[in-house]
Design a protein around this motif. Structure first.
Motif, PDB file in Angstrom:
ATOM      1  N   GLN A  64       0.808  -1.222   0.000  1.00  0.00           N
ATOM      2  CA  GLN A  64       0.000   0.000   0.000  1.00  0.00           C
ATOM      3  C   GLN A  64       0.846   1.280   0.000  1.00  0.00           C
ATOM      4  O   GLN A  64       0.410   2.310  -0.515  1.00  0.00           O
ATOM      5  N   ASN A  65       2.037   1.225   0.598  1.00  0.00           N
ATOM      6  CA  ASN A  65       2.806   2.476   0.666  1.00  0.00           C
ATOM      7  C   ASN A  65       4.076   2.469  -0.195  1.00  0.00           C
ATOM      8  O   ASN A  65       4.944   3.322  -0.027  1.00  0.00           O
ATOM      9  N   LEU A  66       4.168   1.534  -1.131  1.00  0.00           N
ATOM     10  CA  LEU A  66       5.293   1.539  -2.058  1.00  0.00           C
ATOM     11  C   LEU A  66       5.308   2.819  -2.887  1.00  0.00           C
ATOM     12  O   LEU A  66       4.284   3.229  -3.445  1.00  0.00           O
ATOM     13  N   THR A  67       6.453   3.469  -2.959  1.00  0.00           N
ATOM     14  CA  THR A  67       6.644   4.559  -3.915  1.00  0.00           C
ATOM     15  C   THR A  67       6.882   3.938  -5.285  1.00  0.00           C
ATOM     16  O   THR A  67       7.653   2.980  -5.416  1.00  0.00           O
ATOM     17  N   ILE A  68       6.221   4.467  -6.291  1.00  0.00           N
ATOM     18  CA  ILE A  68       6.314   3.896  -7.632  1.00  0.00           C
ATOM     19  C   ILE A  68       7.204   4.774  -8.512  1.00  0.00           C
ATOM     20  O   ILE A  68       6.908   5.954  -8.735  1.00  0.00           O
ATOM     21  N   ARG A  69       8.304   4.216  -8.967  1.00  0.00           N
ATOM     22  CA  ARG A  69       9.184   4.899  -9.912  1.00  0.00           C
ATOM     23  C   ARG A  69       8.805   4.475 -11.330  1.00  0.00           C
ATOM     24  O   ARG A  69       8.675   3.289 -11.610  1.00  0.00           O
ATOM     25  N   ARG A  70       8.668   5.458 -12.196  1.00  0.00           N
ATOM     26  CA  ARG A  70       8.230   5.190 -13.561  1.00  0.00           C
ATOM     27  C   ARG A  70       9.212   5.739 -14.584  1.00  0.00           C
ATOM     28  O   ARG A  70      10.001   6.633 -14.306  1.00  0.00           O
ATOM     29  N   ALA A  71       9.124   5.202 -15.782  1.00  0.00           N
ATOM     30  CA  ALA A  71       9.966   5.680 -16.877  1.00  0.00           C
ATOM     31  C   ALA A  71       9.577   7.107 -17.236  1.00  0.00           C
ATOM     32  O   ALA A  71       8.408   7.502 -17.130  1.00  0.00           O
ATOM     33  N   TRP A  72      10.563   7.890 -17.666  1.00  0.00           N
ATOM     34  CA  TRP A  72      10.309   9.287 -18.007  1.00  0.00           C
ATOM     35  C   TRP A  72       9.168   9.429 -19.011  1.00  0.00           C
ATOM     36  O   TRP A  72       8.290  10.275 -18.861  1.00  0.00           O
TER      37      TRP A  72
END
Length: 396
Positions: A64-72
């Motif tokens: 629930q509290n994962l920070t999500i890193r995404r592609a530019w």
């Protein structure tokens, strides 16, 4: 700092050898997507199992509290603008590093560059390479959030998506929502020559820029530190302490030839699937000395090129550094989680660059300290998983 023993430039490999032709097939990109999906699914299973077993540490990092890193390229225009604005903010804040230690620092952003300069010979081709850069990138991300009000996460640059034409990608197209464009074109450049000790040189194809960046959010950016070991296309190298004040424009020389040869989708997939132990994995990633390969790590850095991007010591002076190392971390995370039990705490190497000078083997109890960049001292043990220690993030 004793840098001149590395003669010309890089810690990224050597030997005269033709680059491996890129294989940017839809199969390679699809296989990479499958690996990332598998990694995310396994991460969710790990966190679910923790929650079910009521492990104490499961309370600090959950699905629930994962920070999500995404592609530019997956970010909206507003999200991209928010990120580049936060970077510009960091460049406008005062430095924390005392000028009696690093005379050239002028901004909070420079604190990170100075730290990388001072620790370069202990954090490449060493046992701390991967964990150190994970901590460095996360600490930078926290500075953007805590000091500049950024509410997003650290994006990454998937080298494989744009290997044939990185300059036209959403990262480098030079638009308002990019990370700024290529440098002004300089004609007549020869190959970029990389040397490492007594190994034969590696010759990289020049890019299509070379001069000052003239478009996008960082077109007016001032680079303050460096060079330390900057290779030029005429085969020479500009050297210095890197710590003095040396204001100049941001330069880039974006090279599709480098991206296609060393940081294409196939090379990423093969790195993840064919390297079965951490020693081979991290060495292949950086480029096995004498093999002629600069690895995906060197592939990303020399796709950017220019100044400070081509200087191993001062490369964080180009803001794309952090997108590049977001991808480095993504690849390591994927490799780790595919055999999490055996790879979670896997480390190899010593505390110095290619063990020169000889130094003790790296252990999980070794301390990483980013100095004035922030974050405080932390053990290697705490940096080995994105689900533990200070971390709680994933990649999509």
């Amino acid at each position: 700092m004793h840098i001149r023993r590395f003669t010309c430039t890089l810690l990224f490999s050597a030997a005269v050898a033709a680059p491996i032709a890129s294989d940017e097939t839809s199969d390679s990109l699809s296989q990479l997507d499958d690996l990332l999906s598998q990694a995310r699914s396994t991460q969710e299973d790990i966190l679910d199992d923790r929650a079910a077993s009521n492990e104490k540490r499961s309370q600090t990092c959950t699905i629930q509290n994962l920070t999500i890193r995404r592609a530019w390229g997956a970010l909206s225009q507003d999200e991209r603008k928010a990120y580049t604005s936060a970077v510009l903010c960091l460049q406008s804040l005062p430095a924390k590093t005392p000028t009696n230690l690093v005379p050239g620092v002028r901004s909070r952003y420079d604190d990170f560059v100075a730290t990388h300069i001072n620790q370069t010979l202990n954090i490449h081709y060493s046992g701390t390479f991967l964990a150190w850069h994970r901590w460095f990138t996360w600490t930078y991300e926290q500075a953007l959030k805590n000091e500049c009000g950024y509410t997003g996460s650290q994006p990454y640059w998937n080298w494989g998506l744009y290997a044939k034409d990185p300059a036209s990608s959403p990262i480098f197209d030079g638009g308002e929502y990019s990370m700024s464009g290529n440098g002004e074109y300089i004609a007549g450049k020869g190959p970029l020559t990389l040397t490492l000790g007594d190994y034969p040189p590696v010759y990289l194809p020049p890019g299509t820029g070379g001069g000052c960046v003239t478009s996008g959010p960082f077109k007016d950016m001032q680079v303050n530190l460096g060079p330390v070991s900057l290779p030029l296309n005429d085969g020479t190298v500009i050297t210095g302490s890197g710590l003095e004040y040396n204001p100049r424009c941001l330069k880039r020389d974006i090279s599709a030839g480098v991206n296609s040869a060393y940081a294409n989708a196939t090379s990423i997939v093969e790195l993840i699937l064919k390297q079965n132990n951490i020693a081979d994995f991290q060495l292949t990633m950086q480029g096995v000395p004498g093999s002629g390969s600069i690895g995906v790590h060197g592939g990303g850095h020399y796709t950017i090129g220019g100044d400070p991007g081509s200087d191993v010591f001062t490369s964080p002076g180009d803001p794309v550094f952090y997108l590049h190392h977001g991808m480095i971390d993504l690849v390591w995370w994927t490799w780790q989680i595919l055999d999490y039990k055996n790879r979670r705490n896997a480390i190899a190497g010593t505390g110095t660059f290619l063990n020169s000078p000889p130094s003790p083997s790296t252990t999980l109890d070794d301390i990483i300290d980013l100095g004035y960049a922030g974050g405080g001292p932390i053990t290697m043990r705490e940096l080995m998983s994105v689900n533990d220690g200070p971390f709680c993030y994933t990649y999509i």
